[in-house]
Motif scaffolding. Structure first.
Motif, PDB file in Angstrom:
ATOM      1  N   GLY A 249       1.626  11.350   4.088  1.00  0.00           N
ATOM      2  CA  GLY A 249       2.260  11.445   5.405  1.00  0.00           C
ATOM      3  C   GLY A 249       1.488  10.738   6.490  1.00  0.00           C
ATOM      4  N   MET A 250       0.973   9.560   6.182  1.00  0.00           N
ATOM      5  CA  MET A 250       0.242   8.768   7.173  1.00  0.00           C
ATOM      6  C   MET A 250       1.125   8.519   8.396  1.00  0.00           C
ATOM      7  N   ARG A 251       0.549   8.648   9.565  1.00  0.00           N
ATOM      8  CA  ARG A 251       1.316   8.446  10.803  1.00  0.00           C
ATOM      9  C   ARG A 251       1.781   6.998  10.910  1.00  0.00           C
ATOM     10  N   VAL A 252       2.968   6.802  11.470  1.00  0.00           N
ATOM     11  CA  VAL A 252       3.547   5.463  11.539  1.00  0.00           C
ATOM     12  C   VAL A 252       2.652   4.509  12.327  1.00  0.00           C
ATOM     13  N   SER A 253       1.963   5.018  13.349  1.00  0.00           N
ATOM     14  CA  SER A 253       1.078   4.155  14.129  1.00  0.00           C
ATOM     15  C   SER A 253      -0.067   3.624  13.276  1.00  0.00           C
ATOM     16  N   ASP A 254      -0.497   4.410  12.284  1.00  0.00           N
ATOM     17  CA  ASP A 254      -1.546   3.951  11.370  1.00  0.00           C
ATOM     18  C   ASP A 254      -0.976   2.997  10.324  1.00  0.00           C
ATOM     19  N   VAL A 255       0.229   3.295   9.845  1.00  0.00           N
ATOM     20  CA  VAL A 255       0.870   2.434   8.841  1.00  0.00           C
ATOM     21  C   VAL A 255       1.002   1.003   9.364  1.00  0.00           C
ATOM     22  N   LEU A 256       1.460   0.863  10.596  1.00  0.00           N
ATOM     23  CA  LEU A 256       1.711  -0.461  11.160  1.00  0.00           C
ATOM     24  C   LEU A 256       0.434  -1.259  11.405  1.00  0.00           C
ATOM     25  N   PHE A 257      -0.713  -0.583  11.428  1.00  0.00           N
ATOM     26  CA  PHE A 257      -1.978  -1.276  11.666  1.00  0.00           C
ATOM     27  C   PHE A 257      -2.782  -1.513  10.390  1.00  0.00           C
ATOM     28  N   ILE A 258      -2.192  -1.228   9.236  1.00  0.00           N
ATOM     29  CA  ILE A 258      -2.887  -1.481   7.972  1.00  0.00           C
ATOM     30  C   ILE A 258      -2.973  -2.990   7.732  1.00  0.00           C
ATOM     31  N   ARG A 259      -4.178  -3.465   7.441  1.00  0.00           N
ATOM     32  CA  ARG A 259      -4.416  -4.884   7.152  1.00  0.00           C
ATOM     33  C   ARG A 259      -4.734  -5.058   5.668  1.00  0.00           C
ATOM     34  N   TRP A 260      -4.513  -6.275   5.181  1.00  0.00           N
ATOM     35  CA  TRP A 260      -4.797  -6.570   3.777  1.00  0.00           C
ATOM     36  C   TRP A 260      -6.280  -6.396   3.470  1.00  0.00           C
ATOM     37  N   SER A 261      -7.126  -6.623   4.454  1.00  0.00           N
ATOM     38  CA  SER A 261      -8.574  -6.497   4.238  1.00  0.00           C
ATOM     39  C   SER A 261      -8.999  -5.057   3.965  1.00  0.00           C
ATOM     40  N   ILE A 283      -4.653   3.763  -4.372  1.00  0.00           N
ATOM     41  CA  ILE A 283      -3.326   3.181  -4.155  1.00  0.00           C
ATOM     42  C   ILE A 283      -2.419   3.530  -5.330  1.00  0.00           C
ATOM     43  N   PRO A 284      -1.393   4.359  -5.101  1.00  0.00           N
ATOM     44  CA  PRO A 284      -0.478   4.723  -6.189  1.00  0.00           C
ATOM     45  C   PRO A 284       0.301   3.500  -6.681  1.00  0.00           C
ATOM     46  N   ALA A 285       0.782   3.570  -7.913  1.00  0.00           N
ATOM     47  CA  ALA A 285       1.548   2.468  -8.492  1.00  0.00           C
ATOM     48  C   ALA A 285       2.788   2.161  -7.652  1.00  0.00           C
ATOM     49  N   LYS A 286       3.396   3.194  -7.068  1.00  0.00           N
ATOM     50  CA  LYS A 286       4.591   2.989  -6.245  1.00  0.00           C
ATOM     51  C   LYS A 286       4.277   2.182  -4.986  1.00  0.00           C
ATOM     52  N   VAL A 287       3.071   2.353  -4.446  1.00  0.00           N
ATOM     53  CA  VAL A 287       2.665   1.590  -3.272  1.00  0.00           C
ATOM     54  C   VAL A 287       2.412   0.138  -3.658  1.00  0.00           C
ATOM     55  N   GLU A 288       1.847  -0.075  -4.840  1.00  0.00           N
ATOM     56  CA  GLU A 288       1.593  -1.450  -5.311  1.00  0.00           C
ATOM     57  C   GLU A 288       2.895  -2.244  -5.353  1.00  0.00           C
ATOM     58  N   LYS A 289       3.983  -1.613  -5.767  1.00  0.00           N
ATOM     59  CA  LYS A 289       5.287  -2.287  -5.823  1.00  0.00           C
ATOM     60  C   LYS A 289       5.762  -2.664  -4.417  1.00  0.00           C
ATOM     61  N   ILE A 290       5.479  -1.783  -3.451  1.00  0.00           N
ATOM     62  CA  ILE A 290       5.857  -2.085  -2.060  1.00  0.00           C
ATOM     63  C   ILE A 290       5.033  -3.254  -1.541  1.00  0.00           C
ATOM     64  N   LEU A 291       3.746  -3.260  -1.804  1.00  0.00           N
ATOM     65  CA  LEU A 291       2.863  -4.314  -1.323  1.00  0.00           C
ATOM     66  C   LEU A 291       3.269  -5.683  -1.858  1.00  0.00           C
ATOM     67  N   LEU A 292       3.750  -5.723  -3.082  1.00  0.00           N
ATOM     68  CA  LEU A 292       4.169  -6.992  -3.689  1.00  0.00           C
ATOM     69  C   LEU A 292       5.306  -7.642  -2.908  1.00  0.00           C
ATOM     70  N   GLN A 293       6.098  -6.830  -2.204  1.00  0.00           N
ATOM     71  CA  GLN A 293       7.225  -7.362  -1.430  1.00  0.00           C
ATOM     72  C   GLN A 293       6.772  -8.064  -0.145  1.00  0.00           C
ATOM     73  N   TYR A 294       5.490  -7.863   0.243  1.00  0.00           N
ATOM     74  CA  TYR A 294       4.998  -8.423   1.501  1.00  0.00           C
ATOM     75  C   TYR A 294       3.863  -9.427   1.312  1.00  0.00           C
ATOM     76  N   ILE A 295       3.376  -9.546   0.099  1.00  0.00           N
ATOM     77  CA  ILE A 295       2.178 -10.356  -0.126  1.00  0.00           C
ATOM     78  C   ILE A 295       2.396 -11.845   0.159  1.00  0.00           C
ATOM     79  N   GLU A 296       3.635 -12.329  -0.020  1.00  0.00           N
ATOM     80  CA  GLU A 296       3.911 -13.751   0.240  1.00  0.00           C
ATOM     81  C   GLU A 296       3.811 -14.094   1.721  1.00  0.00           C
ATOM     82  N   ASP A 297       3.957 -13.100   2.586  1.00  0.00           N
ATOM     83  CA  ASP A 297       3.897 -13.337   4.033  1.00  0.00           C
ATOM     84  C   ASP A 297       2.478 -13.201   4.580  1.00  0.00           C
ATOM     85  N   ARG A 298       1.528 -12.919   3.704  1.00  0.00           N
ATOM     86  CA  ARG A 298       0.152 -12.743   4.147  1.00  0.00           C
ATOM     87  C   ARG A 298      -0.450 -14.081   4.560  1.00  0.00           C
ATOM     88  N   VAL A 299      -0.957 -14.154   5.780  1.00  0.00           N
ATOM     89  CA  VAL A 299      -1.569 -15.382   6.289  1.00  0.00           C
ATOM     90  C   VAL A 299      -3.026 -15.455   5.838  1.00  0.00           C
TER      91      VAL A 299
END
Length: 405
Positions: A249-261, A283-299
């Motif tokens: 239940g991480m707060r949305v304000s914290d979620v939006l500030f998560i960096r790849w680093s 990092i749960p396996a379910k989160v890994e699947k979510i991260l894969l959807q955004y990794i191409e946009d990583r600068v």
């Protein structure tokens, strides 16, 4: 015989492990201290140049405050050295910081709001500004002394808030909490006597009505996970919600500030925005699947995982606040549509992700482990929070009476 005023970081940490900034007043090798009301981490203090390092997010504001407080103390010293050369360090401190009874409630309110703005607590500033405006409107101006804030004033003001302003009991109590906060500060600064304090036993009591926290069940979570044919924005909103849920239940304000680093060695390492506590979670396996959807946009590694903060002016607290507020509303609008398609009757918002984790955890996870996941300072906070979701004992007791046949 020498007298001096100097800013220092006192080596006496508070319960959160942060150290207080203070003005040290020294006379003939005897010192006394006046805290300026701010705490920082030891590594954020430049002991050589006596200032807050740039590594601190509010370094500029704090250093400006330090300069102001030092100037105030040194001006007082010059005047005292002329008039009272025999004064001790403690007497000098009392004379420099001698309170003035001419300060009003709104003087304290303005200082409070200025401090929130300087500390970039924009959400709290916005809320407390609204509470102050209700008080100002009720008083038909800004002429309110603390002596006027008695039990009768508070009772009539509460009636006004609930009647003329149509506020709920909870919101009215929040306004009272602000008044109590400023009254306590006035007592601490000796602007008003504690004898006329209008709150507490046998006086005006601040009591919040009981509220219910509703979380989704495991079955409802699975229904959300299974919704198909979503638009890109709906999928993104659900991803952010699930990311929050999967991380206790991480707060949305914290979620939006998560960096790849912050993601390495199979773990997420981050500092909670609300209380600055560090947390490291697998990092749960379910989160890994979510991260894969955004990794191409990583600068680069320092880029945000989710896009909402990428265009924010990170030096402008108000811009950050606006973008978080807009993002949260956008997510909630899409979640409402998704929940309907999933056949969920409960109201699904970003905040309910936290309640959902608590609901499913129930009494299956030890309170000490939940305290660690939630990063509550006090175990009682965790126990009281989980009490909203644990019903088994009450259900069993009811069944034992009702099912007597």
């Amino acid at each position: 015989m020498s007298t001096s005023a100097k800013i220092i970081l006192r080596k006496k940490p508070n319960a959160k492990g942060l150290y207080p900034l203070a003005i040290r007043i020294t006379k003939d090798r005897r010192s006394t201290y006046k805290h300026i009301g701010h705490y920082i981490e030891l590594e954020d203090w430049d002991s050589k140049n006596l200032k807050v390092k740039k590594s601190h997010s509010e370094a500029e504001s704090l250093n400006n405050l330090i300069a102001s407080k030092l100037s105030e103390a040194r001006k007082g010293l010059i005047a005292l050295q002329t008039d009272n050369k025999g004064a001790t360090a403690r007497q000098i401190k009392k004379e420099i910081y001698k309170p003035t009874s001419s300060l009003t409630f709104f003087d304290f309110a303005d200082e409070h709001l200025e401090a929130l703005e300087a500390e970039k607590k924009i959400n709290r500033h916005s809320t407390d500004s609204a509470w102050v405006s209700y008080i100002e409107k009720y008083c038909s101006g800004r002429h309110l002394t603390f002596q006027e804030i008695n039990e009768r004033f508070l009772k009539k003001f509460k009636i006004y808030l609930k009647g003329s302003c149509s506020l709920t009991e909870t919101t009215a109590m929040n306004v009272m909490v602000l008044i109590r906060l400023l009254f306590n500060r006035a007592i601490r600064d000796k602007v008003v006597s504690k004898e006329i304090y209008p709150f507490g036993k046998d006086k005006f009591k601040i009591k919040f009505p009981e509220t219910t926290k509703t979380g989704l069940s495991g079955k409802e979570i699975k229904a959300l996970e299974s919704v198909t044919e979503l638009t890109d924005m709906e999928r993104h909103s659900l991803n952010v919600w699930l990311f929050s849920f999967y991380f206790a239940g991480m707060r949305v304000s914290d979620v939006l500030f998560i960096r790849w680093s912050q993601i390495y060695d199979g773990r997420l390492h981050y500092r909670m925005g609300k209380n600055s506590k560090l947390l490291s979670l697998k990092i749960p396996a379910k989160v890994e699947k979510i991260l894969l959807q955004y990794i191409e946009d990583r600068v680069n590694d320092d880029d945000f995982v989710f896009p909402e903060m990428k265009k924010a002016d990170l030096s402008d607290a108000k811009d950050i606040y606006r973008k978080k507020k807009v993002a949260n509303k956008k997510f909630n609008d899409h979640l409402k549509k998704i929940a309907k398609r999933a056949g969920i009757q409960k109201k699904v918002t970003m905040h309910i992700a936290r309640h959902s984790f608590g609901n499913i955890a129930g009494d299956n996870i030890h309170p000490l482990m939940l305290q660690k996941l939630y990063r509550h300072t006090d175990l009682k906070t965790t126990i009281n929070y989980q009490a909203n979701f644990i019903h088994k004992d009450a259900d069993d007791a009811l069944d034992s009476v009702v099912n007597f046949l």
